[in-house]
Design a protein around this motif. Structure first.
Motif, PDB file in Angstrom:
ATOM      1  N   GLY A  29       0.811  -1.212   0.000  1.00 36.86           N
ATOM      2  CA  GLY A  29       0.000   0.000   0.000  1.00 36.86           C
ATOM      3  C   GLY A  29       0.842   1.259   0.000  1.00 36.86           C
ATOM      4  N   SER A  30       1.977   1.170   0.701  1.00 33.76           N
ATOM      5  CA  SER A  30       2.850   2.342   0.756  1.00 33.76           C
ATOM      6  C   SER A  30       3.750   2.469  -0.475  1.00 33.76           C
ATOM      7  CB  SER A  30       3.725   2.291   2.020  1.00 33.76           C
ATOM      8  OG  SER A  30       4.592   1.171   1.973  1.00 33.76           O
ATOM      9  N   LEU A  31       3.813   1.420  -1.305  1.00 37.44           N
ATOM     10  CA  LEU A  31       4.682   1.463  -2.483  1.00 37.44           C
ATOM     11  C   LEU A  31       4.275   2.586  -3.435  1.00 37.44           C
ATOM     12  CD1 LEU A  31       7.001   0.206  -4.086  1.00 37.44           C
ATOM     13  CD2 LEU A  31       5.346  -1.368  -5.116  1.00 37.44           C
ATOM     14  N   PHE A  32       2.960   2.729  -3.683  1.00 40.51           N
ATOM     15  CA  PHE A  32       2.469   3.798  -4.559  1.00 40.51           C
ATOM     16  C   PHE A  32       2.831   5.163  -3.983  1.00 40.51           C
ATOM     17  CE2 PHE A  32      -0.802   6.774  -6.014  1.00 40.51           C
ATOM     18  CZ  PHE A  32      -0.765   6.560  -7.386  1.00 40.51           C
ATOM     19  N   SER A  33       2.701   5.296  -2.655  1.00 38.29           N
ATOM     20  CA  SER A  33       3.033   6.571  -2.006  1.00 38.29           C
ATOM     21  C   SER A  33       4.512   6.884  -2.135  1.00 38.29           C
ATOM     22  CB  SER A  33       2.656   6.517  -0.520  1.00 38.29           C
ATOM     23  OG  SER A  33       1.292   6.210  -0.362  1.00 38.29           O
ATOM     24  N   ASN A  34       5.337   5.849  -2.027  1.00 35.97           N
ATOM     25  CA  ASN A  34       6.778   6.047  -2.039  1.00 35.97           C
ATOM     26  C   ASN A  34       7.355   6.215  -3.435  1.00 35.97           C
ATOM     27  OD1 ASN A  34       8.123   5.532   0.862  1.00 35.97           O
ATOM     28  ND2 ASN A  34       6.265   4.320   0.680  1.00 35.97           N
ATOM     29  N   THR A  35       6.538   6.043  -4.448  1.00 37.43           N
ATOM     30  CA  THR A  35       7.024   6.204  -5.825  1.00 37.43           C
ATOM     31  C   THR A  35       6.266   7.332  -6.521  1.00 37.43           C
ATOM     32  OG1 THR A  35       5.541   4.377  -6.467  1.00 37.43           O
ATOM     33  CG2 THR A  35       7.840   3.834  -6.060  1.00 37.43           C
ATOM     34  N   VAL A  36       5.014   7.074  -6.887  1.00 36.48           N
ATOM     35  CA  VAL A  36       4.242   8.043  -7.674  1.00 36.48           C
ATOM     36  C   VAL A  36       3.935   9.299  -6.863  1.00 36.48           C
ATOM     37  CG1 VAL A  36       2.136   8.436  -8.991  1.00 36.48           C
ATOM     38  CG2 VAL A  36       3.259   6.198  -9.064  1.00 36.48           C
ATOM     39  N   LEU A  37       3.309   9.139  -5.687  1.00 37.31           N
ATOM     40  CA  LEU A  37       2.951  10.317  -4.879  1.00 37.31           C
ATOM     41  C   LEU A  37       4.193  11.072  -4.441  1.00 37.31           C
ATOM     42  CD1 LEU A  37      -0.015   9.291  -2.546  1.00 37.31           C
ATOM     43  CD2 LEU A  37      -0.053  10.506  -4.718  1.00 37.31           C
ATOM     44  N   ASP A  38       5.222  10.350  -4.090  1.00 34.13           N
ATOM     45  CA  ASP A  38       6.462  10.996  -3.670  1.00 34.13           C
ATOM     46  C   ASP A  38       7.036  11.865  -4.791  1.00 34.13           C
ATOM     47  OD1 ASP A  38       8.837  11.415  -2.020  1.00 34.13           O
ATOM     48  OD2 ASP A  38       9.824  10.124  -3.471  1.00 34.13           O
ATOM     49  N   PHE A  95       5.377  13.410  -7.239  1.00 32.27           N
ATOM     50  CA  PHE A  95       4.570  14.622  -7.378  1.00 32.27           C
ATOM     51  C   PHE A  95       4.843  15.600  -6.241  1.00 32.27           C
ATOM     52  CE2 PHE A  95       1.633  11.850  -9.941  1.00 32.27           C
ATOM     53  CZ  PHE A  95       1.820  12.521 -11.137  1.00 32.27           C
ATOM     54  N   GLU A  96       4.892  15.091  -5.006  1.00 33.14           N
ATOM     55  CA  GLU A  96       5.108  15.962  -3.856  1.00 33.14           C
ATOM     56  C   GLU A  96       6.503  16.581  -3.888  1.00 33.14           C
ATOM     57  OE1 GLU A  96       2.065  13.497  -0.891  1.00 33.14           O
ATOM     58  OE2 GLU A  96       4.215  13.422  -0.558  1.00 33.14           O
ATOM     59  N   ASP A  97       7.488  15.811  -4.318  1.00 34.23           N
ATOM     60  CA  ASP A  97       8.845  16.335  -4.406  1.00 34.23           C
ATOM     61  C   ASP A  97       8.946  17.456  -5.446  1.00 34.23           C
ATOM     62  OD1 ASP A  97      11.595  16.040  -3.439  1.00 34.23           O
ATOM     63  OD2 ASP A  97      12.057  15.482  -5.505  1.00 34.23           O
ATOM     64  N   ASP A  98       8.025  17.455  -6.421  1.00 35.87           N
ATOM     65  CA  ASP A  98       7.981  18.512  -7.434  1.00 35.87           C
ATOM     66  C   ASP A  98       7.096  19.688  -7.018  1.00 35.87           C
ATOM     67  OD1 ASP A  98       9.786  17.792  -9.295  1.00 35.87           O
ATOM     68  OD2 ASP A  98       8.366  17.107 -10.805  1.00 35.87           O
ATOM     69  N   GLY A  99       6.636  19.689  -5.781  1.00 37.47           N
ATOM     70  CA  GLY A  99       5.849  20.800  -5.268  1.00 37.47           C
ATOM     71  C   GLY A  99       4.342  20.628  -5.398  1.00 37.47           C
ATOM     72  N   MET A 100       3.873  19.468  -5.897  1.00 38.52           N
ATOM     73  CA  MET A 100       2.422  19.233  -6.038  1.00 38.52           C
ATOM     74  C   MET A 100       1.886  18.563  -4.764  1.00 38.52           C
ATOM     75  SD  MET A 100       2.114  18.149 -10.064  1.00 38.52           S
ATOM     76  CE  MET A 100       3.712  17.377 -10.276  1.00 38.52           C
ATOM     77  N   TRP A 101       2.058  19.282  -3.658  1.00 35.97           N
ATOM     78  CA  TRP A 101       1.678  18.733  -2.354  1.00 35.97           C
ATOM     79  C   TRP A 101       0.169  18.524  -2.240  1.00 35.97           C
ATOM     80  CZ3 TRP A 101       5.486  16.982   0.642  1.00 35.97           C
ATOM     81  CH2 TRP A 101       6.760  17.497   0.453  1.00 35.97           C
ATOM     82  N   ALA A 102      -0.617  19.488  -2.674  1.00 35.94           N
ATOM     83  CA  ALA A 102      -2.070  19.379  -2.546  1.00 35.94           C
ATOM     84  C   ALA A 102      -2.592  18.172  -3.331  1.00 35.94           C
ATOM     85  CB  ALA A 102      -2.746  20.662  -3.035  1.00 35.94           C
ATOM     86  N   LEU A 103      -2.068  17.945  -4.528  1.00 33.64           N
ATOM     87  CA  LEU A 103      -2.495  16.790  -5.324  1.00 33.64           C
ATOM     88  C   LEU A 103      -2.182  15.492  -4.591  1.00 33.64           C
ATOM     89  CD1 LEU A 103      -3.518  15.488  -7.946  1.00 33.64           C
ATOM     90  CD2 LEU A 103      -1.185  15.674  -8.856  1.00 33.64           C
ATOM     91  N   GLY A 104      -0.981  15.398  -4.034  1.00 32.75           N
ATOM     92  CA  GLY A 104      -0.613  14.191  -3.297  1.00 32.75           C
ATOM     93  C   GLY A 104      -1.524  13.936  -2.110  1.00 32.75           C
ATOM     94  N   PHE A 105      -1.876  15.000  -1.373  1.00 28.84           N
ATOM     95  CA  PHE A 105      -2.734  14.839  -0.201  1.00 28.84           C
ATOM     96  C   PHE A 105      -4.169  14.490  -0.598  1.00 28.84           C
ATOM     97  CE2 PHE A 105       0.224  17.927   2.273  1.00 28.84           C
ATOM     98  CZ  PHE A 105       1.138  16.904   2.439  1.00 28.84           C
ATOM     99  N   TRP A 106      -4.648  15.050  -1.711  1.00 29.71           N
ATOM    100  CA  TRP A 106      -6.000  14.710  -2.170  1.00 29.71           C
ATOM    101  C   TRP A 106      -6.080  13.245  -2.610  1.00 29.71           C
ATOM    102  CZ3 TRP A 106     -10.159  16.928  -0.802  1.00 29.71           C
ATOM    103  CH2 TRP A 106     -10.266  18.309  -0.663  1.00 29.71           C
ATOM    104  N   VAL A 107      -5.040  12.750  -3.256  1.00 28.78           N
ATOM    105  CA  VAL A 107      -5.016  11.328  -3.639  1.00 28.78           C
ATOM    106  C   VAL A 107      -5.039  10.455  -2.383  1.00 28.78           C
ATOM    107  CG1 VAL A 107      -3.632   9.513  -4.721  1.00 28.78           C
ATOM    108  CG2 VAL A 107      -3.868  11.723  -5.853  1.00 28.78           C
ATOM    109  N   SER A 108      -4.315  10.864  -1.357  1.00 25.71           N
ATOM    110  CA  SER A 108      -4.317  10.125  -0.088  1.00 25.71           C
ATOM    111  C   SER A 108      -5.720  10.105   0.520  1.00 25.71           C
ATOM    112  CB  SER A 108      -3.332  10.757   0.896  1.00 25.71           C
ATOM    113  OG  SER A 108      -2.005  10.629   0.443  1.00 25.71           O
ATOM    114  N   ALA A 109      -6.397  11.248   0.499  1.00 28.14           N
ATOM    115  CA  ALA A 109      -7.761  11.316   1.044  1.00 28.14           C
ATOM    116  C   ALA A 109      -8.706  10.415   0.271  1.00 28.14           C
ATOM    117  CB  ALA A 109      -8.258  12.767   1.011  1.00 28.14           C
TER     118      ALA A 109
END
Length: 597
Positions: free
Chosen positions: A208-217, A219-233
């Motif tokens: 479950g954390s693999l997607f967060s540690n690759t794809v979401l990470d 996006f967030e590392d590129d400054g798309m924090w809100a998008l990453g948090f919305w996907v988490s929600a």
């Protein structure tokens, strides 16, 4: 009339054959039907729920240290401490969730309520980040810093992340135990499935954390924090919907009352008889009736050790008269099964304490490892590897080792030991192996840091990528942590769930989570102490703002030494430990309560 009675008797026999034997009930409180509830259908739904919830959690947690430094302008040491405290608080809340589950709500209701809080916290975090924190839009990447924030905005951020901590922390120990509840331990085939469930549960957590540690990470590392948090929600909401969708398929153990009261009764009753001489005759110990000796499903047999507590079950002449008059005072006389419940928890504590240092090592993966990786060369050609995504190496090693362990290593050990369907490497042995491998991970991280410093620029304003050593050199330390997790944390989950009394199974899982929590707090304290000592005489310290001027390798080697000392303490504790002893079920299912065919 006679034919009607025969028909009724046959129907009752059919019901008896279909019921579970461990005392579980269905959603309506009726004895659970073996064919229609539980087993792998319910187990897989809960594993998927765990995977989605974990994706959401690590979508926030894996990059939180970078969010604090880039968006909220915290320094490295402060950010690492705040992440450790937050992560520790997540698992402290697991005790609250376990208490409410075991005492009042039951596991299903607890999981549902805490997941709702969890989803709410994620939605609030997404809104606060999008509307207030990431300003100007696109800030918070490797080059663009965000603007200053008001106290209200920072306050809303902390409210949201601690709502996430409460929701995920309260849910986590209950979902693990609730999944294990779907398998009848008194059925040989389902008992094997229950042992396998914990390995697959930890595998689902990591996948479950693999997607967060690759794809979401990324996006967030590129400054798309809100998008990453919305996907988490969205992921957490999907997990909640899936969990509620399986309501009719679950098996349940009913809550068993306040364990604090039961524990207090034993302590008080034993203390009141401190002058009474203990007899060697076990027949003088109060067994209790079915209701008074109930600690969940099975009676706990008398064991030697902690003999002072046995006085709580010692029947004096006065209590014998009260018992004959059905006037037993539970604060003066407790059933031996209730006394054994307290003994059981006391025996678990030394093992639990020895797992905390391992958790100190484990928590570095979410903080110090990320900060170290952020200063290394993170590019492969035109492709950039976010520092936090290196934890995917940990996840992949967990997945590979779990499958190898269950399919190859464990069967081989069973054949060597000639135990057939029994246990191969014991849970306590696996936990000891986890400590050894964790020590190796810290040595690997320390050696990588030595070489990182060798190729680093000493003076830099923004030190991301300031060392020419490739971030891929972190693969061994992440992979070794992953291997150690399989032995330590999966072993812990199985051990504490199996050895906890029937009425405290969620508490058993919470002990594992609380070990992680205290590990985070100890890590935070250790970082603070190390920085205070190492910054004397105007020195930059071991973990300064610019890691190129520090000595992070010394911190890693210190953790390796602490792990060795912990192993030395753990070995005698594991050898001393005596397992729980169960008798028969306290309450058998009555004919009129048999489950429907």
């Amino acid at each position: 009339m006679a034919s009607l009675e025969i028909s009724k008797e046959v129907k009752l026999k059919g019901k008896e054959e279909e019921c579970t034997k461990d005392g579980t009930v269905d959603f309506y409180g009726m004895p659970a039907n073996r064919g229609k509830t539980g087993k792998w259908l319910a187990g897989i739904m809960l594993l998927m729920n765990q995977g989605l919830a974990t994706l959401a959690f690590f979508g926030v947690g894996v990059n939180l240290v970078l969010f604090l430094t880039r968006v909220l302008h915290q320094n490295n040491a402060a950010a690492a401490n705040n992440v450790s405290i937050w992560t520790g608080t997540v698992y402290i809340f697991s005790l609250l969730g376990a208490f409410l589950s075991d005492a009042y709500w039951g596991r299903f209701k607890s999981c549902a309520i805490f997941q709702i809080i969890y989803v709410t916290g994620l939605v609030l975090l997404s809104l606060v980040t999008q509307l207030y924190l990431v300003k100007p839009i696109g800030c918070g990447d490797r080059t663009t810093l965000c603007g200053q924030h008001s106290s209200m905005e920072i306050g809303l951020f902390y409210i949201s992340v601690y709502m996430i901590a409460l929701g995920y922390g309260g849910y986590q120990p209950n979902i693990a135990t609730f999944g294990a509840d779907q398998f009848d331990v008194r059925d040989p085939r389902e008992k094997q499935s229950k042992q396998a469930f914990f390995s697959y549960f930890y595998l689902a957590l990591n996948l479950g954390s693999l997607f967060s540690n690759t794809v979401l990470d990324y996006f967030e590392d590129d400054g798309m924090w809100a998008l990453g948090f919305w996907v988490s929600a969205a992921s957490a909401f999907a997990g909640l919907a899936l969990f509620l969708g399986g309501t009719a398929k679950y098996r349940h153990f009913q809550s068993n009352g306040n364990p604090i009261t039961r524990f207090s009764q034993v302590i008080v009753a034993a203390s009141k008889k401190w002058r009474v001489k203990m007899t060697e005759n076990e027949d003088a110990l109060y067994e209790g009736d079915d209701e008074s000796s109930k600690t969940a499903g099975r009676k706990m047999l008398h064991t030697h050790g902690f003999k002072f507590l046995d006085k709580a079950a010692l029947i004096t002449s006065k209590e014998l008269d009260n018992e004959k008059q059905s006037d037993r005072n539970p604060w003066h006389l407790c059933p031996i099964s209730q006394v054994e419940e307290v003994k059981c928890i006391l025996r678990l504590l030394p093992i639990w304490l020895c797992t905390i240092v391992y958790s100190v090592v484990f928590t570095q993966m979410a903080s110090i490892f990320v900060e170290q990786g952020d200063t290394m060369k993170t590019t492969l050609g035109n492709f950039r590897i976010p520092a936090a995504s290196m934890s995917s190496c940990d996840i992949m090693s967990v997945a590979v080792v779990i499958l190898l362990y269950r399919r190859v290593l464990d069967p081989i050990v069973k054949k060597i030991k000639k135990r057939g369907e029994g246990q191969g490497i014991t849970q306590l042995q696996r936990m000891g192996m986890g400590l050894v491998i964790a020590m190796m991970a810290m040595l690997s991280a320390g050696l990588v840091e030595c070489y990182r410093l060798k190729y680093a620029k000493k003076h830099c304003t923004h030190c991301q990528g300031s060392s020419t050593l490739s971030i891929l050199w972190q693969i061994p330390q992440y992979s070794l942590i992953g291997v150690s997790e399989v032995f330590m944390y999966v072993g812990q989950l199985e051990f504490f769930n199996e050895q906890a009394p029937d009425g405290l199974k969620s508490f058993g899982s919470a002990l594992c989570m609380t070990s992680i929590s205290l590990g985070n707090y100890v890590s935070s304290l250790l970082v603070s102490v190390v920085m205070k000592i190492s910054t004397t005489d105007n020195m930059s310290g071991w973990i300064p703002e610019n890691l190129n001027n520090g000595h992070l390798e010394r911190f890693y080697f210190l953790l390796a030494c602490l792990t060795i000392l912990d192993l030395v303490a753990y070995i005698p504790c594991a050898m001393w430990y005596k397992g729980i002893k169960h008798g028969e079920m306290i309450q058998e299912v009555k004919d009129e309560e048999k489950c429907e065919v």
